[in-house]
Design an enzyme around this catalytic site. Structure first.
Site, short mmCIF file in Angstrom:
data_model
loop_
_atom_site.label_atom_id
_atom_site.label_comp_id
_atom_site.label_asym_id
_atom_site.label_seq_id
_atom_site.Cartn_x
_atom_site.Cartn_y
_atom_site.Cartn_z
N SER A 163 0.88 -1.18 0.00
CA SER A 163 0.00 0.00 0.00
C SER A 163 0.91 1.22 0.00
CB SER A 163 -0.85 -0.02 1.28
OG SER A 163 -1.39 1.27 1.52
N TYR A 175 -8.96 12.55 5.26
CA TYR A 175 -10.10 11.96 5.97
C TYR A 175 -10.90 13.00 6.76
CZ TYR A 175 -7.22 8.06 4.62
OH TYR A 175 -6.45 7.19 3.88
N1 LIG Z 1 -8.61 -0.84 -2.10
C1 LIG Z 1 -7.59 0.00 -2.07
O1 LIG Z 1 -7.73 1.18 -2.36
C2 LIG Z 1 -6.20 -0.47 -1.68
C3 LIG Z 1 -5.15 0.43 -1.72
C4 LIG Z 1 -3.87 0.01 -1.37
C5 LIG Z 1 -3.65 -1.30 -1.00
N2 LIG Z 1 -4.70 -2.16 -0.97
C6 LIG Z 1 -4.41 -3.55 -0.58
O2 LIG Z 1 -4.98 -4.40 -1.54
C7 LIG Z 1 -5.37 -5.63 -0.95
C8 LIG Z 1 -6.82 -5.92 -1.27
O3 LIG Z 1 -7.60 -4.83 -0.85
P1 LIG Z 1 -9.15 -4.70 -1.20
O4 LIG Z 1 -9.43 -3.26 -1.32
O5 LIG Z 1 -9.51 -5.61 -2.29
O6 LIG Z 1 -9.76 -5.18 0.19
P2 LIG Z 1 -11.08 -5.98 0.47
O7 LIG Z 1 -11.40 -5.75 1.91
O8 LIG Z 1 -12.13 -5.69 -0.55
O9 LIG Z 1 -10.60 -7.50 0.26
C9 LIG Z 1 -9.76 -8.11 1.19
C10 LIG Z 1 -10.18 -9.57 1.26
O10 LIG Z 1 -9.31 -10.24 2.18
C11 LIG Z 1 -10.10 -11.20 2.86
N3 LIG Z 1 -9.47 -11.60 4.11
C12 LIG Z 1 -9.38 -10.89 5.27
N4 LIG Z 1 -8.81 -11.63 6.22
C13 LIG Z 1 -8.49 -12.83 5.66
C14 LIG Z 1 -7.89 -14.01 6.14
N5 LIG Z 1 -7.50 -14.12 7.41
N6 LIG Z 1 -7.71 -15.04 5.28
C15 LIG Z 1 -8.13 -14.95 3.99
N7 LIG Z 1 -8.74 -13.87 3.48
C16 LIG Z 1 -8.91 -12.82 4.31
C17 LIG Z 1 -11.44 -10.49 3.08
O11 LIG Z 1 -12.48 -11.42 3.35
C18 LIG Z 1 -11.61 -9.74 1.78
O12 LIG Z 1 -12.40 -10.45 0.83
C19 LIG Z 1 -5.06 -5.49 0.54
O13 LIG Z 1 -3.81 -6.08 0.80
C20 LIG Z 1 -5.00 -4.00 0.74
O14 LIG Z 1 -4.16 -3.66 1.83
C21 LIG Z 1 -5.97 -1.79 -1.29
#
Ligand SMILES: NC(=O)c1ccc[n+]([C@@H]2O[C@H](COP(=O)([O-])OP(=O)(O)OC[C@H]3O[C@@H](n4cnc5c(N)ncnc54)[C@H](O)[C@@H]3O)[C@@H](O)[C@H]2O)c1
Length: 278
Positions: A163, A175
């Site tokens: 991230s 925020y």
């Molecule tokens: N969405 C953004 O803007 C953004 C930005 C930067 C980084 N990220 C990173 O991208 C990745 C995905 O983010 P996202 O936005 O799709 O999040 P999201 O919350 O939509 O998806 C995350 C998924 O991880 C699953 N999860 C949580 N704990 C778990 C576990 N113990 N075992 C297996 N699965 C588990 C959840 O059920 C969920 O479906 C993350 O690593 C997040 O830090 C996202």
């Protein structure tokens, strides 16, 4: 050097890919895009919500032999072992692991208000422990199990999802939605995701002579129906002036999963609209 091959080196057709957190926003986007490019994909997640809808959506587009939905808790060693075994049983190998699962405090319309809004000095330590358990320890456990299989194969490719908050602190003014209430991106996410770039370098150098590559990708602010006030703040703080469309991650993920990135290991690829550039 033979340049005409450059295009085919981007192919991920037939690669056996395991995506954790695959029912979430980024996971399901990448899973579907990879399937469209001919990869074989295991979508693994702890959640049960979305599972049926995703199963039906994919079944309408792809052969049942091309994908598998599998329950996974990355904090549980037996669960990680089982998902690797299921991947190998279905596809004969684990070519690419995408460590995507994480707990994240989100500020889209559906989730604003659910984030614990304690200031840093009051932030509950149990929430920090929970995020470290999943985002840090869970990522390590999942990677251990994948590496055991990749060592047997003599090759493998790991993509860790970091991230911008793995790289820089949050600008908390993002925020502040202007109603006199400052919200905060909490420390649990920053602490646990800061680990990802150096973990990537650790794995990359540990296994460099054993055929396993490891790189990280840095997404930032994927648009998912955010409030107008958030978008206004965002456009002021971001060099590109807009959030990321989820489809804009497909190219970078494909690149890292493919042989086009064969000389890359230990890299951290920013896809952040320039957020960390100033
Ligand atoms: N969405 C953004 O803007 C953004 C930005 C930067 C980084 N990220 C990173 O991208 C990745 C995905 O983010 P996202 O936005 O799709 O999040 P999201 O919350 O939509 O998806 C995350 C998924 O991880 C699953 N999860 C949580 N704990 C778990 C576990 N113990 N075992 C297996 N699965 C588990 C959840 O059920 C969920 O479906 C993350 O690593 C997040 O830090 C996202």
């Amino acid at each position: 050097m033979d340049t005409p091959g450059i295009h085919s080196s981007l192919s991920i057709a037939n690669k056996a890919v395991l995506i954790t957190g695959a029912y979430g926003l980024i996971g399901r986007t990448i899973a579907e895009a990879f399937l469209q490019q001919g990869a074989r994909v295991v979508l693994a997640d702890i959640a049960v919500t979305h599972q049926e809808a995703i199963q039906n959506r994919l079944a309408g587009q792809f052969s049942p032999e091309q994908f598998l939905l599998h329950h996974l808790d990355i904090t549980d060693e037996a669960s990680c072992q089982a998902v690797v075994a299921a991947t190998v049983a279905r596809f004969g190998a684990l070519d690419v692991l995408i460590n995507n699962a994480a707990i994240d405090a989100k500020f889209d319309k559906a989730n604003t208000g659910k984030v614990n809004q304690s200031r840093f000095e009051q932030y509950p330590v149990e929430l920090l422990r929970k995020s470290v358990d999943v985002n840090l320890t869970g990522t390590v456990i999942m990677t251990q199990q994948a590496c055991r299989q990749m060592l047997v194969q003599g090759k493998g490719n790991i993509i860790n999802v970091a991230s911008t908050y793995s790289m820089v602190a949050p600008n908390q003014s993002l925020y502040d939605f202007g109603q006199g209430v400052q919200q905060y991106k909490p420390i649990d996410y920053i602490a646990s995701k800061s680990f990802i770039p150096n973990f990537t370098r650790y794995i990359a150098t540990f296994y460099a002579q054993e055929g396993i590559r490891c790189n990280a990708i840095v997404p930032h602010a994927i648009f998912n129906n955010h409030e107008e006030a958030f978008l206004t703040n965002f456009s002021r703080l971001s060099p590109l002036g807009r959030m990321c469309e989820r489809e804009e991650l497909i190219g970078p993920f494909t690149f890292l999963a493919s042989e086009a990135s064969s000389y890359m290991t230990g890299s951290v690829l920013s896809v952040d609209g320039g957020w960390t550039a100033w």
